[in-house]
Motif scaffolding. Sequence first.
Motif, PDB file in Angstrom:
ATOM      1  N   THR A 346      50.735  24.748 -45.677  1.00  0.00           N
ATOM      2  CA  THR A 346      50.731  23.490 -46.425  1.00  0.00           C
ATOM      3  C   THR A 346      52.140  22.926 -46.519  1.00  0.00           C
ATOM      4  O   THR A 346      53.144  23.658 -46.445  1.00  0.00           O
ATOM      5  N   ILE A 347      52.206  21.595 -46.688  1.00  0.00           N
ATOM      6  CA  ILE A 347      53.441  20.895 -47.029  1.00  0.00           C
ATOM      7  C   ILE A 347      53.140  20.056 -48.251  1.00  0.00           C
ATOM      8  O   ILE A 347      52.225  19.216 -48.231  1.00  0.00           O
ATOM      9  N   SER A 348      53.895  20.273 -49.333  1.00  0.00           N
ATOM     10  CA  SER A 348      53.682  19.536 -50.575  1.00  0.00           C
ATOM     11  C   SER A 348      54.864  18.626 -50.849  1.00  0.00           C
ATOM     12  O   SER A 348      56.022  19.021 -50.666  1.00  0.00           O
ATOM     13  N   ASP A 349      54.563  17.434 -51.304  1.00  0.00           N
ATOM     14  CA  ASP A 349      55.594  16.464 -51.662  1.00  0.00           C
ATOM     15  C   ASP A 349      55.304  15.960 -53.072  1.00  0.00           C
ATOM     16  O   ASP A 349      54.867  14.822 -53.263  1.00  0.00           O
ATOM     17  N   PRO A 350      55.529  16.790 -54.087  1.00  0.00           N
ATOM     18  CA  PRO A 350      55.133  16.423 -55.447  1.00  0.00           C
ATOM     19  C   PRO A 350      55.909  15.242 -56.022  1.00  0.00           C
ATOM     20  O   PRO A 350      55.406  14.519 -56.876  1.00  0.00           O
ATOM     21  N   GLU A 351      57.134  15.037 -55.547  1.00  0.00           N
ATOM     22  CA  GLU A 351      57.967  13.959 -56.079  1.00  0.00           C
ATOM     23  C   GLU A 351      57.869  12.674 -55.256  1.00  0.00           C
ATOM     24  O   GLU A 351      58.525  11.688 -55.573  1.00  0.00           O
ATOM     25  N   GLU A 369      54.596  28.221 -46.829  1.00  0.00           N
ATOM     26  CA  GLU A 369      54.319  26.951 -47.509  1.00  0.00           C
ATOM     27  C   GLU A 369      55.642  26.264 -47.788  1.00  0.00           C
ATOM     28  O   GLU A 369      56.645  26.923 -48.100  1.00  0.00           O
ATOM     29  N   THR A 370      55.655  24.943 -47.688  1.00  0.00           N
ATOM     30  CA  THR A 370      56.866  24.160 -47.919  1.00  0.00           C
ATOM     31  C   THR A 370      56.641  23.177 -49.051  1.00  0.00           C
ATOM     32  O   THR A 370      55.603  22.509 -49.101  1.00  0.00           O
ATOM     33  N   VAL A 371      57.616  23.088 -49.938  1.00  0.00           N
ATOM     34  CA  VAL A 371      57.631  22.076 -50.998  1.00  0.00           C
ATOM     35  C   VAL A 371      58.840  21.188 -50.769  1.00  0.00           C
ATOM     36  O   VAL A 371      59.983  21.672 -50.735  1.00  0.00           O
ATOM     37  N   LEU A 372      58.609  19.896 -50.565  1.00  0.00           N
ATOM     38  CA  LEU A 372      59.695  18.937 -50.375  1.00  0.00           C
ATOM     39  C   LEU A 372      60.283  18.572 -51.732  1.00  0.00           C
ATOM     40  O   LEU A 372      59.557  18.280 -52.678  1.00  0.00           O
ATOM     41  N   THR A 373      61.602  18.604 -51.800  1.00  0.00           N
ATOM     42  CA  THR A 373      62.303  18.260 -53.035  1.00  0.00           C
ATOM     43  C   THR A 373      63.385  17.241 -52.728  1.00  0.00           C
ATOM     44  O   THR A 373      63.785  17.063 -51.573  1.00  0.00           O
ATOM     45  N   GLY A 374      63.869  16.581 -53.769  1.00  0.00           N
ATOM     46  CA  GLY A 374      64.825  15.504 -53.574  1.00  0.00           C
ATOM     47  C   GLY A 374      66.225  15.956 -53.225  1.00  0.00           C
ATOM     48  O   GLY A 374      67.015  15.166 -52.704  1.00  0.00           O
TER      49      GLY A 374
END
Length: 498
Positions: A346-351, A369-374
Motif C-alpha cells: 500500500t501507499i498512503s497519503d494521509p496529508e 507499506e509506505t506513508v507519504l509525509t510532508g
Amino acid sequence: MRDVRTPAVMIQGTGSHVGKSTLVAGLARAFVRQGLSVRPFKPQNMSNNAAVTADGGEIGRAQAVQARAARVSPSVHMNPVLLKPETDTGAQIIVRGRRTGTLFARDFGTRRSSLLPAVLDSFERLEREAALILVEGAGSPAEINLRAGDIANMGFAAAADVPVVLVGDIDRGGVIASLAGTHAVLDPGDRARIRAFAINKFRGDARLFDDGVTAIERLTDWPCLGVVPWLPQAAHLPAEDALDLERGRDVTGCALTIAVPVMARIANFDDLDPLAQEPNVRLLFVRPGEALPGDADLIVLPGSKATISDLRFLRAQGWDIDLAAHMRRGGRVLGLCGGYQMLGRTISDPEGVEGISATVAGLGLLDIETVLTGDKVLRPVNGTHCGTGTLATGYEIHLGRTSGPDCARPMLDIDGRPDGASSPDGRVAGTYVHGLFAADSFRRAFLAGFGVASTLAYENQVERALDGLADHLERHLDLDRILAIARTRRTVRRASVM
C-alpha cells in the motif's frame, strides 16, 4: 564607491531543448581551463531531474553538471527556483533548495515577481565568488505573453543587467524564422539586450549555411558567434529532459536487457545513464502504449514526482500485467525511490501531499507499506550494498517513510542505517537512493549478478565528455567575443560598507 560588476552572459534559446544546458556546461569547462573562476546560474528551472547539494538542498540536474564542468561544488544558489511538475496544472516549488509547497499554473503569473528578490540575492552571492557567471535561460524569450513578472529570461536579464546570447537549433528546422521571429516580437529594450546569436546542432558541412547566417544577421542586426556542429559525445553527459531518453546508441548483441517504463511524472531518470553507456547492456525506455518486452532480464521502476498518480498511470498502460508475466518468467525487478514505493502493498497519503488524501494498493511485489509525509528527505549517501559488500554512493530526495517485513533484508547499509528492501528470493528489490549506478564498483558488482562484465569507467567518461565539449566549442564558437560580451555589464554605484 564605484565597482565593476562581475562579468556575466545569459544563454537564451529560441525554444526549449535547443541545447542551452549543454552549451553552458561546455563554456564553463572551456573558461575554467583558461584560469577563470566560473559559476553557472539558472534563475528558474522546470525539471523532475534534481540533484542534492552538500548542504542538503536540491537544484536542477543540469546546474549540478554545469557546476562539475566549472570544477566547483553545486550550490542551491545556482538554481534558486526549481519547479517540479506533479500534475498538468501544478508543480512543487523549490526555493533555494527547499520545498515551499505546490504552485498551480493559474497562480504562477502573480507569484513569479515575488520570487525575484531571492533570485537576485542568489545571483549576487555567486558574483562575490566568481570571475564569470554563465546564466542559462528557460524556454524562450519569444513567449512575450509571459514577459510580465518574468524571472527566467528577459525579466531576470533586465533586473540583473546581464547581456544575452540567443541560440537557435538548426536540427529542428526553421532556425532562420526562429531567430528573426524572436527579434520581431521582442520589445526594443529586450531586443537590445541580445548582443549576438549562435546556431547549434548543425549536421553536415557548416559552410552550406553561410547564406543562412548572412540572412539572420541582415534580419536582426545581431552578429553570429558561430555554427556549432552536432556532437554525439554530448550524449555521455547526464540527461535532464525526458526528451533526452534513448539517445540513439547501437544496442545489438547485448547480454542484458533492462526495460524501464516511462511514466507520466518520471523523475531522476539520469540514474540510468551509466547503464545506458554499458556496451553489454540494452536499456529500453518503454513509452506509453507499448508493452514491457517479454525478453527483459530486469525491469526498473524509476523515480516519480507523483508516486500515486504514476502508479495509476502504470496500471492504465497495462504494465502491472506485464510485470506479473515478467515475474512468472523468472525475471527481476528493481524499484528506485518512487518506483520502490510502488512495489509495496500500500501507499498512503494521509496529508494529501500529492493531492487528495488517499490510500491505494501497490503492486504487492514487496511486503512493505509506505506513508507519504510532508517532510522531505534530502541528503548525500555513502554506504554499502548489502548483497555484495561494495561501496554505494548517491543521494536521497524523497517524501515518505517505508516499513514492513521485507525491510529486514535491506538493499543498502548507510552508516548502520538500513535502506530499501528485498523479497525473500532476492528477485525484487528497492531503494530510496538515487545515483547508485554512477559508482563503477557498485555497477560492476550489480551487473556481475547477471553474468555481465563491465569495464566502463563512467565518471572518467563524463569528464572526457566535458573536455571534449569544451574543445568542440573552442573550435566553433568565438569564445573571446563571448567573454567580451560578458564584460559589457555596466558599472554600478554601491554604498560604502561601514
